[in-house]
Design a protein around this motif. Structure first.
Motif, mmCIF file in Angstrom:
data_model
loop_
_atom_site.group_PDB
_atom_site.id
_atom_site.type_symbol
_atom_site.label_atom_id
_atom_site.label_comp_id
_atom_site.label_asym_id
_atom_site.label_seq_id
_atom_site.Cartn_x
_atom_site.Cartn_y
_atom_site.Cartn_z
ATOM 1 N N LEU A 98 0.832 -1.209 0.000
ATOM 2 C CA LEU A 98 0.000 0.000 0.000
ATOM 3 C C LEU A 98 0.865 1.256 0.000
ATOM 4 N N GLY A 99 2.085 1.147 0.519
ATOM 5 C CA GLY A 99 2.996 2.283 0.552
ATOM 6 C C GLY A 99 3.330 2.835 -0.828
ATOM 7 N N PHE A 100 3.240 2.010 -1.869
ATOM 8 C CA PHE A 100 3.497 2.510 -3.227
ATOM 9 C C PHE A 100 2.395 3.473 -3.664
ATOM 10 N N LEU A 101 1.162 3.162 -3.324
ATOM 11 C CA LEU A 101 0.076 4.092 -3.627
ATOM 12 C C LEU A 101 0.243 5.371 -2.826
ATOM 13 N N TYR A 102 0.604 5.244 -1.563
ATOM 14 C CA TYR A 102 0.804 6.416 -0.714
ATOM 15 C C TYR A 102 1.910 7.313 -1.271
ATOM 16 N N CYS A 103 3.013 6.704 -1.682
ATOM 17 C CA CYS A 103 4.129 7.459 -2.281
ATOM 18 C C CYS A 103 3.660 8.211 -3.518
ATOM 19 N N ALA A 104 2.856 7.576 -4.335
ATOM 20 C CA ALA A 104 2.468 8.149 -5.623
ATOM 21 C C ALA A 104 1.526 9.341 -5.495
ATOM 22 N N VAL A 105 0.752 9.423 -4.413
ATOM 23 C CA VAL A 105 -0.208 10.525 -4.296
ATOM 24 C C VAL A 105 0.412 11.780 -3.694
#
Length: 316
Positions: A98-105
């Protein structure tokens, strides 16, 4: 050798190391969380003080570039992160993926995106305005976009979460803007001190987040294949972010200085926004795990930014 390493990188490594060796746990964690929240409040208050409203209004004239960057950072990049989150979930623990989505936003950095765009021959004025505006939009947009795309897995933006975002991020920024005429000059004259306060505030948020992760023994949840997947995922996101941002400027047929500005403003991600926001949105035992991709991304972007800027400057 250490003197060549960015001070923010050194502080982040020190904060993570301290959390591993001496984590804030039990009754001490509540006190540390209160200190971290106060540091985040101060960080965004200072951001409000130092962002000149006149510069923002002057840069708004280049609405095509600013609009394209906003769509890239808060539209295309979150979708890339959403796809990477689902792909990484095949080999990584759910929170880490989920951290990849968090990084991307998250929005772009301010200081480093502007500095490296300048070194590479980009438009400095546009870089300052673009990075600043993206961060302002990020205060309002990053958390809702993450909650929307993350669904049940994302941080719920209930009334309590919304109140925290307003009280700890939006309110101090608005106060800084309101008091800018009175104290903006003092901030401009003490840039080194303010930069140090910024770094300590961010490092404090990282320390508190990682203390929760250490308490959960996060390293036992990720095996060797998982760490390899994390590194590969960050490398892929870096490549997509830089390649996509450069392609965006090329397709828009912007002058080379503006394309360089789009590259750095569109590809870099802000730990200055990511760490404080994570401590607000996530449980203490989850924030440090979700932060791993953005921390690795931030460290990697600092490593590649200098040689990339030098290469672009030589090719100009």
């Amino acid at each position: 050798m250490l003197g060549r390493i960015d001070p923010m990188v050194r502080l982040l490594v020190a904060a993570i190391a301290l959390a591993i060796v001496l984590p804030a746990s039990g009754r001490y964690h509540d006190a540390a969380q209160w200190i971290a929240n106060a540091a985040v409040f101060l960080l965004f208050f200072l951001n409000g003080l130092r962002l000149p409203r006149g510069d923002v209004l002057a840069g708004l004239g280049n609405w095509r570039v600013l609009g394209a960057l906003a769509l890239w950072c808060f539209g295309a990049m979150p979708l890339l992160g959403w796809g990477l989150w689902h792909a990484a979930g095949l080999v990584l623990p759910p929170l880490l993926a989920l951290g990849f989505l968090y990084c991307a936003v998250l929005p772009s950095t301010v200081q480093s995106a502007t500095a490296y765009a300048s070194l590479a021959g980009g438009s400095v004025a546009l870089s300052v305005v673009a990075a600043a505006l993206l961060n302002i939009v990020g205060v309002f947009a990053s958390a809702p976009i993450f909650a929307l795309l993350g669904g049940a897995a994302g941080a719920a933006m209930g009334l309590q979460g919304l109140f925290k975002v307003i009280a700890i991020l939006l309110l101090p920024f608005a106060l800084g803007q309101a008091l800018q005429r009175r104290f903006g000059g003092w901030v401009a004259n003490h840039r080194l001190l303010i930069a140090r306060v910024d770094r300590v505030s961010i490092a404090t948020a990282v320390y508190v987040a990682f203390s929760g992760a250490v308490a959960e023994r996060f390293w036992t949840r990720v095996d060797g294949m998982g760490w390899a997947g994390l590194i590969a995922g960050v490398a892929l996101l870096l490549a997509l972010a830089h390649g996509g941002a450069w392609l965006l400027g090329t397709l828009m047929r912007r002058p080379r200085p503006e394309r360089i500005t789009i590259l750095f403003a569109g590809a870099q991600k802000s730990i200055a926004m990511g760490a404080p926001l994570a401590t607000i949105l996530f449980r203490p035992n989850a924030a440090g795990i979700v932060l791993l991709p953005i921390l690795l991304y931030h460290l990697a972007q600092m490593v590649i930014a200098a040689p990339l800027a030098a290469r672009l400057a030589r090719d100009s």
